[in-house]
Design a protein around this motif. Structure first.
Motif, PDB file in Angstrom:
ATOM      1  N   LYS A   7       0.830  -1.197   0.000  1.00 48.96           N
ATOM      2  CA  LYS A   7       0.000   0.000   0.000  1.00 48.96           C
ATOM      3  C   LYS A   7       0.866   1.249   0.000  1.00 48.96           C
ATOM      4  O   LYS A   7       0.415   2.330  -0.391  1.00 48.96           O
ATOM      5  CB  LYS A   7      -0.888   0.012   1.246  1.00 48.96           C
ATOM      6  CG  LYS A   7      -1.883  -1.123   1.334  1.00 48.96           C
ATOM      7  CD  LYS A   7      -2.674  -1.032   2.631  1.00 48.96           C
ATOM      8  CE  LYS A   7      -3.651  -2.178   2.763  1.00 48.96           C
ATOM      9  NZ  LYS A   7      -4.411  -2.137   4.046  1.00 48.96           N
ATOM     10  N   SER A   8       2.099   1.096   0.453  1.00 52.98           N
ATOM     11  CA  SER A   8       3.034   2.221   0.533  1.00 52.98           C
ATOM     12  C   SER A   8       3.927   2.247  -0.700  1.00 52.98           C
ATOM     13  O   SER A   8       4.062   1.244  -1.409  1.00 52.98           O
ATOM     14  CB  SER A   8       3.900   2.085   1.789  1.00 52.98           C
ATOM     15  OG  SER A   8       3.099   1.969   2.935  1.00 52.98           O
ATOM     16  N   PRO A   9       4.559   3.386  -0.980  1.00 57.96           N
ATOM     17  CA  PRO A   9       5.471   3.466  -2.123  1.00 57.96           C
ATOM     18  C   PRO A   9       6.603   2.441  -2.011  1.00 57.96           C
ATOM     19  O   PRO A   9       7.089   2.134  -0.918  1.00 57.96           O
ATOM     20  CB  PRO A   9       6.013   4.897  -2.042  1.00 57.96           C
ATOM     21  CG  PRO A   9       4.960   5.656  -1.300  1.00 57.96           C
ATOM     22  CD  PRO A   9       4.397   4.688  -0.297  1.00 57.96           C
ATOM     23  N   ILE A  10       7.003   1.884  -3.161  1.00 52.26           N
ATOM     24  CA  ILE A  10       8.117   0.943  -3.239  1.00 52.26           C
ATOM     25  C   ILE A  10       9.260   1.628  -3.972  1.00 52.26           C
ATOM     26  O   ILE A  10       9.071   2.164  -5.069  1.00 52.26           O
ATOM     27  CB  ILE A  10       7.707  -0.345  -3.995  1.00 52.26           C
ATOM     28  CG1 ILE A  10       6.576  -1.066  -3.254  1.00 52.26           C
ATOM     29  CG2 ILE A  10       8.910  -1.268  -4.180  1.00 52.26           C
ATOM     30  CD1 ILE A  10       6.001  -2.252  -4.008  1.00 52.26           C
ATOM     31  N   GLU A  11      10.425   1.599  -3.372  1.00 48.83           N
ATOM     32  CA  GLU A  11      11.573   2.226  -4.024  1.00 48.83           C
ATOM     33  C   GLU A  11      12.074   1.334  -5.162  1.00 48.83           C
ATOM     34  O   GLU A  11      12.322   0.137  -4.969  1.00 48.83           O
ATOM     35  CB  GLU A  11      12.695   2.453  -3.009  1.00 48.83           C
ATOM     36  CG  GLU A  11      13.876   3.216  -3.582  1.00 48.83           C
ATOM     37  CD  GLU A  11      14.924   3.554  -2.544  1.00 48.83           C
ATOM     38  OE1 GLU A  11      16.015   4.019  -2.939  1.00 48.83           O
ATOM     39  OE2 GLU A  11      14.663   3.340  -1.336  1.00 48.83           O
ATOM     40  N   HIS A  12      12.212   1.939  -6.338  1.00 51.85           N
ATOM     41  CA  HIS A  12      12.686   1.194  -7.502  1.00 51.85           C
ATOM     42  C   HIS A  12      13.298   2.193  -8.476  1.00 51.85           C
ATOM     43  O   HIS A  12      12.691   3.207  -8.792  1.00 51.85           O
ATOM     44  CB  HIS A  12      11.523   0.450  -8.174  1.00 51.85           C
ATOM     45  CG  HIS A  12      11.924  -0.314  -9.399  1.00 51.85           C
ATOM     46  ND1 HIS A  12      12.761  -1.408  -9.347  1.00 51.85           N
ATOM     47  CD2 HIS A  12      11.590  -0.138 -10.706  1.00 51.85           C
ATOM     48  CE1 HIS A  12      12.930  -1.876 -10.572  1.00 51.85           C
ATOM     49  NE2 HIS A  12      12.235  -1.124 -11.406  1.00 51.85           N
ATOM     50  N   HIS A  13      14.482   1.895  -8.995  1.00 48.63           N
ATOM     51  CA  HIS A  13      15.185   2.831  -9.866  1.00 48.63           C
ATOM     52  C   HIS A  13      15.148   2.431 -11.342  1.00 48.63           C
ATOM     53  O   HIS A  13      15.801   3.069 -12.167  1.00 48.63           O
ATOM     54  CB  HIS A  13      16.629   2.981  -9.386  1.00 48.63           C
ATOM     55  CG  HIS A  13      16.737   3.467  -7.968  1.00 48.63           C
ATOM     56  ND1 HIS A  13      16.352   4.737  -7.594  1.00 48.63           N
ATOM     57  CD2 HIS A  13      17.131   2.842  -6.831  1.00 48.63           C
ATOM     58  CE1 HIS A  13      16.533   4.887  -6.291  1.00 48.63           C
ATOM     59  NE2 HIS A  13      16.999   3.742  -5.798  1.00 48.63           N
ATOM     60  N   GLY A  14      14.358   1.402 -11.644  1.00 45.89           N
ATOM     61  CA  GLY A  14      14.236   0.977 -13.038  1.00 45.89           C
ATOM     62  C   GLY A  14      12.933   1.447 -13.650  1.00 45.89           C
ATOM     63  O   GLY A  14      12.368   2.476 -13.270  1.00 45.89           O
ATOM     64  N   THR A  15      12.431   0.675 -14.612  1.00 48.40           N
ATOM     65  CA  THR A  15      11.184   1.001 -15.313  1.00 48.40           C
ATOM     66  C   THR A  15      10.030   1.126 -14.326  1.00 48.40           C
ATOM     67  O   THR A  15       9.794   0.228 -13.513  1.00 48.40           O
ATOM     68  CB  THR A  15      10.858  -0.086 -16.354  1.00 48.40           C
ATOM     69  OG1 THR A  15      11.930  -0.183 -17.279  1.00 48.40           O
ATOM     70  CG2 THR A  15       9.561   0.235 -17.083  1.00 48.40           C
ATOM     71  N   THR A  16       9.324   2.239 -14.415  1.00 49.88           N
ATOM     72  CA  THR A  16       8.196   2.495 -13.516  1.00 49.88           C
ATOM     73  C   THR A  16       6.976   2.886 -14.330  1.00 49.88           C
ATOM     74  O   THR A  16       7.047   3.742 -15.213  1.00 49.88           O
ATOM     75  CB  THR A  16       8.540   3.605 -12.507  1.00 49.88           C
ATOM     76  OG1 THR A  16       9.673   3.203 -11.732  1.00 49.88           O
ATOM     77  CG2 THR A  16       7.372   3.887 -11.584  1.00 49.88           C
ATOM     78  N   ILE A  17       5.861   2.239 -14.025  1.00 48.50           N
ATOM     79  CA  ILE A  17       4.605   2.493 -14.724  1.00 48.50           C
ATOM     80  C   ILE A  17       3.617   3.063 -13.716  1.00 48.50           C
ATOM     81  O   ILE A  17       3.215   2.368 -12.774  1.00 48.50           O
ATOM     82  CB  ILE A  17       4.057   1.195 -15.347  1.00 48.50           C
ATOM     83  CG1 ILE A  17       5.072   0.594 -16.334  1.00 48.50           C
ATOM     84  CG2 ILE A  17       2.719   1.438 -16.033  1.00 48.50           C
ATOM     85  CD1 ILE A  17       4.775  -0.840 -16.719  1.00 48.50           C
ATOM     86  N   SER A  18       3.224   4.310 -13.897  1.00 44.85           N
ATOM     87  CA  SER A  18       2.256   4.956 -13.012  1.00 44.85           C
ATOM     88  C   SER A  18       0.921   5.057 -13.744  1.00 44.85           C
ATOM     89  O   SER A  18       0.847   5.655 -14.818  1.00 44.85           O
ATOM     90  CB  SER A  18       2.742   6.350 -12.617  1.00 44.85           C
ATOM     91  OG  SER A  18       1.750   7.032 -11.870  1.00 44.85           O
ATOM     92  N   LYS A  19      -0.139   4.463 -13.159  1.00 42.66           N
ATOM     93  CA  LYS A  19      -1.424   4.413 -13.852  1.00 42.66           C
ATOM     94  C   LYS A  19      -2.592   4.747 -12.915  1.00 42.66           C
ATOM     95  O   LYS A  19      -3.427   3.877 -12.589  1.00 42.66           O
ATOM     96  CB  LYS A  19      -1.630   3.024 -14.464  1.00 42.66           C
ATOM     97  CG  LYS A  19      -0.776   2.760 -15.698  1.00 42.66           C
ATOM     98  CD  LYS A  19      -1.259   3.596 -16.880  1.00 42.66           C
ATOM     99  CE  LYS A  19      -0.436   3.359 -18.125  1.00 42.66           C
ATOM    100  NZ  LYS A  19      -0.931   4.180 -19.262  1.00 42.66           N
ATOM    101  N   PRO A  20      -2.710   5.991 -12.479  1.00 41.05           N
ATOM    102  CA  PRO A  20      -3.895   6.372 -11.701  1.00 41.05           C
ATOM    103  C   PRO A  20      -5.166   6.090 -12.505  1.00 41.05           C
ATOM    104  O   PRO A  20      -5.184   6.234 -13.742  1.00 41.05           O
ATOM    105  CB  PRO A  20      -3.706   7.867 -11.479  1.00 41.05           C
ATOM    106  CG  PRO A  20      -2.228   8.104 -11.648  1.00 41.05           C
ATOM    107  CD  PRO A  20      -1.788   7.120 -12.698  1.00 41.05           C
ATOM    108  N   GLY A  21      -6.217   5.701 -11.824  1.00 43.88           N
ATOM    109  CA  GLY A  21      -7.482   5.421 -12.496  1.00 43.88           C
ATOM    110  C   GLY A  21      -7.542   4.045 -13.151  1.00 43.88           C
ATOM    111  O   GLY A  21      -8.492   3.740 -13.868  1.00 43.88           O
TER     112      GLY A  21
END
Length: 414
Positions: free
Chosen positions: A35-49
């Motif tokens: 439920k909390s943010p996960i630290e990651h320095h690679g490919t990140t996909i943000s998809k609100p909604g």
């Protein structure tokens, strides 16, 4: 194998919901859900909604003749695991080799089902597709006739590395015909031998009397629901006695009675899916089998499912998608089936999605999939909107991953 993070999404993990969370995928598996943010320095996909779901498990397909369309098309529609319920072993080998090339749903199989001479589905197959090629395939099918041959059949399937055993228990009642049907002694021997080897058993039956008979033999699940008469109290008792499940294939049974044709056409021509399905497959989905038009009612199956659900009997989502048979389309019919569960049978959207993900994995002992859970395969489906409020959103597909690999239909779009 690439790692990536999906964040700012609603997550349905197969049972419970996280309103806004993140999933980290590494080496083809889910490594973290939070439920909390996960630290990651690679490919990140943000998809609100958007909503992230486990890949769907279709517990009933037929990739007839090793059809090369079946598994890629299934995957495009979010089906990451497809359970073939009768096929020649050499066709299973073809499909397994196809999977090695990627961009396919995974395959689970019974290889050859437990068939008898001129029992289901031989007469129907020959009535519709009597060609030398079809006869050559049928010539390889089992012709079981004694309990001993049934036990040997199971042992032969172990060599095929099958995942479960499929039985056929069809009298022909729903078609107004009379087919050869396996003896109960044969069916019990098959079920007993399968259980000795840790294999689940499922059975084809399309009328109430056949269903009750095969449940009495100790089968673990049914691969259809009947449409010849309303459910009876004996039905619930029989299912509960075995702890058996039901995969009702309601879209297919609606095609058998022709009552489902309007819905089939609606899904086949939905503008959201035209790029995911071929013209031939679309056309087949718009036609009906019609074999129970005069003898059955879809409402009987709907009511049976309602009663089974109320009684706590596990009900699974599966399509019976096949070719060259008409009525269904690999992958797409799963979305129709989900809608029928919700609109006709009293399932909430989350209950229907549970019946297409976590529950079938549990019933078939597929321990590495079916949930968004740390350590399991990254079989995932991303949709826009909230299918937990409106099941129709499952067709608002935006990405599908099989073991962390993005389906090619969605590359460049996520």
């Amino acid at each position: 194998m690439a790692s990536f993070l999906i964040k700012d999404v609603q997550i349905f993990d197969g049972e419970n919901t996280i309103g806004n969370g993140s999933v980290l995928v590494e080496n083809g598996k889910i490594s973290k859900v939070s439920k909390s943010p996960i630290e990651h320095h690679g490919t990140t996909i943000s998809k609100p909604g958007h909503t992230l779901l486990p890949g769907l498990i279709d517990v009933h397909i037929h990739a007839d003749s090793g059809n090369p369309v079946a598994l890629p098309q299934s995957l495009r529609f979010g089906v990451t695991t497809a359970c073939d319920m009768h096929n020649e072993f050499y066709n299973i080998e073809k499909l397994r080799n196809q999977i090695k090339g990627g961009d396919c749903a995974d395959l689970k199989t019974t290889s050859f089902a437990a068939t008898i001479e001129m029992g289901w589905p031989m007469p129907v197959v020959l009535a519709h597709h009597d060609t030398p090629e079809v006869r050559a395939e049928i010539a390889t099918w089992p012709r079981l006739d004694t309990p001993g041959s049934g036990r040997q059949y199971v042992q032969d399937r172990l060599k095929d590395k099958v995942d479960y055993i499929k039985l056929m228990h069809e009298s022909g009642t729903i078609l107004g015909q009379k087919f050869n049907k396996p003896t109960l002694e044969l069916q019990r021997a098959i079920i007993d031998e399968a259980h000795k080897h840790g294999l689940r058993t499922v059975a084809h039956a399309t009328c109430l009397s056949d269903t009750l008979e095969i449940l009495e033999c100790g089968v673990d699940g049914l691969a259809h629901c009947f449409v010849d008469q309303p459910p009876t109290p004996e039905l619930i008792t029989a299912y509960k006695k075995n702890g058996a499940h039901c995969n009702p294939t309601l879209a297919t049974m609606g095609s058998a009675t022709t009552e489902g044709q309007k819905m089939q056409e609606m899904y086949a021509h939905d503008p959201r899916v035209q790029h995911l399905i071929g013209e031939e497959e679309r056309g087949r989905m718009c036609a009906c089998m019609s074999f129970a038009k005069e003898t059955g009612k879809a409402e009987y199956a709907y009511e049976a499912v309602r009663q089974l659900k109320k009684a706590g009997v596990p009900v699974l989502v599966g399509s019976d998608a096949a070719s060259p048979a008409v009525r269904t389309a690999w992958g797409l019919t799963m979305h129709q089936e989900l809608a029928i569960f919700v609109k006709e049978c009293g399932f909430t959207p989350s209950e229907a999605l549970h019946a297409a993900t976590m529950l079938p994995a549990q019933r078939f002992n597929f321990h590495d999939r079916g949930q968004i859970k740390e350590g399991l395969l990254a079989d995932l489906m991303l949709v826009e909107g909230d299918p937990l409020e409106d099941i129709d959103h499952t067709l608002d597909l935006r990405a599908v991953w099989k073991a962390g690999e993005l389906c090619s239909a969605y590359k460049g779009q996520v």
